[in-house]
Motif scaffolding. Structure first.
Motif, PDB file in Angstrom:
ATOM      1  N   LEU A  66      73.429  67.340  38.615  1.00  0.00           N
ATOM      2  CA  LEU A  66      72.237  67.570  38.911  1.00  0.00           C
ATOM      3  C   LEU A  66      72.073  68.267  40.403  1.00  0.00           C
ATOM      4  O   LEU A  66      72.590  68.256  40.853  1.00  0.00           O
ATOM      5  CB  LEU A  66      71.253  66.820  38.646  1.00  0.00           C
TER       6      LEU A  66
ATOM      7  N   HIS B 190      65.599  67.047  33.771  1.00  0.00           N
ATOM      8  CA  HIS B 190      65.642  66.380  33.138  1.00  0.00           C
ATOM      9  C   HIS B 190      66.238  66.735  31.627  1.00  0.00           C
ATOM     10  O   HIS B 190      67.321  66.245  31.177  1.00  0.00           O
ATOM     11  CB  HIS B 190      64.586  66.124  32.349  1.00  0.00           C
TER      12      HIS B 190
ATOM     13  N   THR C 135      70.357  67.041  32.275  1.00  0.00           N
ATOM     14  CA  THR C 135      70.823  65.546  32.533  1.00  0.00           C
ATOM     15  C   THR C 135      71.204  65.229  30.687  1.00  0.00           C
ATOM     16  O   THR C 135      72.202  64.611  30.024  1.00  0.00           O
ATOM     17  CB  THR C 135      69.518  63.694  32.060  1.00  0.00           C
TER      18      THR C 135
ATOM     19  N   SER D   6      66.069  59.310  30.392  1.00  0.00           N
ATOM     20  CA  SER D   6      65.875  59.765  31.388  1.00  0.00           C
ATOM     21  C   SER D   6      64.786  58.911  32.149  1.00  0.00           C
ATOM     22  O   SER D   6      63.557  59.539  31.918  1.00  0.00           O
ATOM     23  CB  SER D   6      65.897  61.724  31.007  1.00  0.00           C
TER      24      SER D   6
END
Length: 372
Positions: A243, A233, A236, A181
């Motif tokens: 997002l 994060h 993800t 990430s």
């Protein structure tokens, strides 16, 4: 022979016999004394040997005990050096910000929890590094303001502090390098960079000397940028989730940014004496402890007031009740305790500072339900 002659001979005979017996009895007596002395010598030798063994055993036990104490003292010094109490806020904030990305139970997958674990470990290592580096940069100041800290008191040497802090940095960079990430990579990189710039003795850096810069960085970086990157994060690691930043996430970033700024400004209130001696112009040393204290209190009350208003606008009854009741109680408690603080007492101001950290934890406990 005459009677007299017989008596004389008999006396000589008895005397001779007596003289012959005396050496034997004396020898016997001497042998008895020697035996007694030998017994005493053996007893003393045995006693001495036993005492020596006991002494050696006691010495070994004492050495082991002292060794145990030294290890315990070292671990205690590392614990104090790392200021582990700050990690509670780090762990809680990262978990809360991550849970804010969850919209349904199906989002709670092993991949999501692994991503949260990576963020928690990375955030803790970065925090430990920043705290350690700050102490390495402020040893002389801490000898005045916080003489109980390990470097200032001598519990840890500077070399030991450098080794511990370097270990935190190396582990953090290794973790950042291993994750996929880029949000977490960027988050950890910024944390280490800004944390170093805050304390390092270099031109145009050592930002802690400039109170306005400290306030802006605290709000923009600690309150907004880091939580936002941790939030992205977490997204993800949720399969199929695009997002995005929801309005409740933006609200959380805003109020926690103000809370972080209040904490950072308040931190300098007990440290005015040392800051002045070393040329630090913090808000507390520039505007006075009392004024800065009440600025921090009003910032907290502002947070709670805005949270109550946002809660009243929610269409969900349980969210409305939770936000209004919780923040009303927090606002009342803060105001009541603030009016009892003796600003002339370093212990009292430091105690209230720790109380502010508890408020910080409490707000992050409420974060996952701040949805409207």
């Amino acid at each position: 022979m005459s009677h007299i002659t017989k008596q004389v001979i008999k006396g000589w005979y008895n005397q001779i016999v007596a003289n012959m017996d005396r050496p034997e009895s004396a020898n016997k007596k001497m042998n008895g004394d020697d035996q007694l002395r030998n017994r005493k010598s053996k007893f003393l030798a045995n006693t001495s040997a036993e005492s020596s063994c006991d002494a050696q055993a006691n010495l070994v036990a004492t050495g082991t005990q002292n060794k145990g104490k030294s290890i315990g003292a070292m671990l205690n010094a590392i614990y104090k050096y790392s200021r582990v109490y700050v990690l509670k806020g780090t762990v809680l904030s990262i978990i809360s910000i991550s849970l804010l990305a969850v919209q349904s139970l199906s989002d709670l997958t092993p991949s999501f929890f692994l991503g949260v674990l990576q963020a928690v470990i990375g955030g803790c290592l970065a925090n430990l590094y920043v705290v350690g580096f700050n102490q390495l940069s402020d040893i002389e100041i801490d000898k005045i303001n916080k003489p109980y800290l390990p470097l200032a008191s001598g519990e840890l040497s500077v070399k030991e502090g450098i080794r511990i802090t370097s270990l935190y940095a190396i582990l953090g960079f290794c973790l950042g390098w291993s994750v996929k990430s880029w949000h977490l990579k960027l988050c950890l990189f910024l944390w280490y960079t800004v944390g170093t710039a805050y304390s390092v003795h270099l031109p145009l850096l050592r930002w802690k000397k400039y109170p306005v810069v400290v306030a802006i960085c605290s709000w923009l970086f600690q309150g907004v940028t880091l939580p936002m990157l941790f939030h992205l994060h977490a997204q993800t690691n949720i399969h199929g989730r695009p997002l995005s930043l929801s309005k409740h996430a933006i609200f959380v970033f805003g109020i926690m940014g103000i809370h972080s700024m209040a904490l950072l400004i308040f931190k300098d209130i007990p440290d005015v004496e040392g800051d002045k001696r070393h040329g630090f112009h913090s808000f507390a040393s520039k505007f006075g402890q009392k004024r800065v204290f009440w600025i921090c209190i009003w910032l907290l009350e502002l947070i709670y007031g805005v949270a109550i208003l946002i809660g009243l606008s929610s269409t969900h009854l349980w969210i409305r009740l939770a936000m209004v009741i919780a923040h009303s109680i927090l606002g009342f408690v803060v105001w009541r305790k603030a009016n009892l603080v003796d600003l002339n007492s370093i212990e009292a101001t430091e105690s209230f500072y720790m109380f502010m950290w508890k408020l910080y934890y409490m707000e992050y406990l409420l974060v996952p339900i701040l949805r409207f």
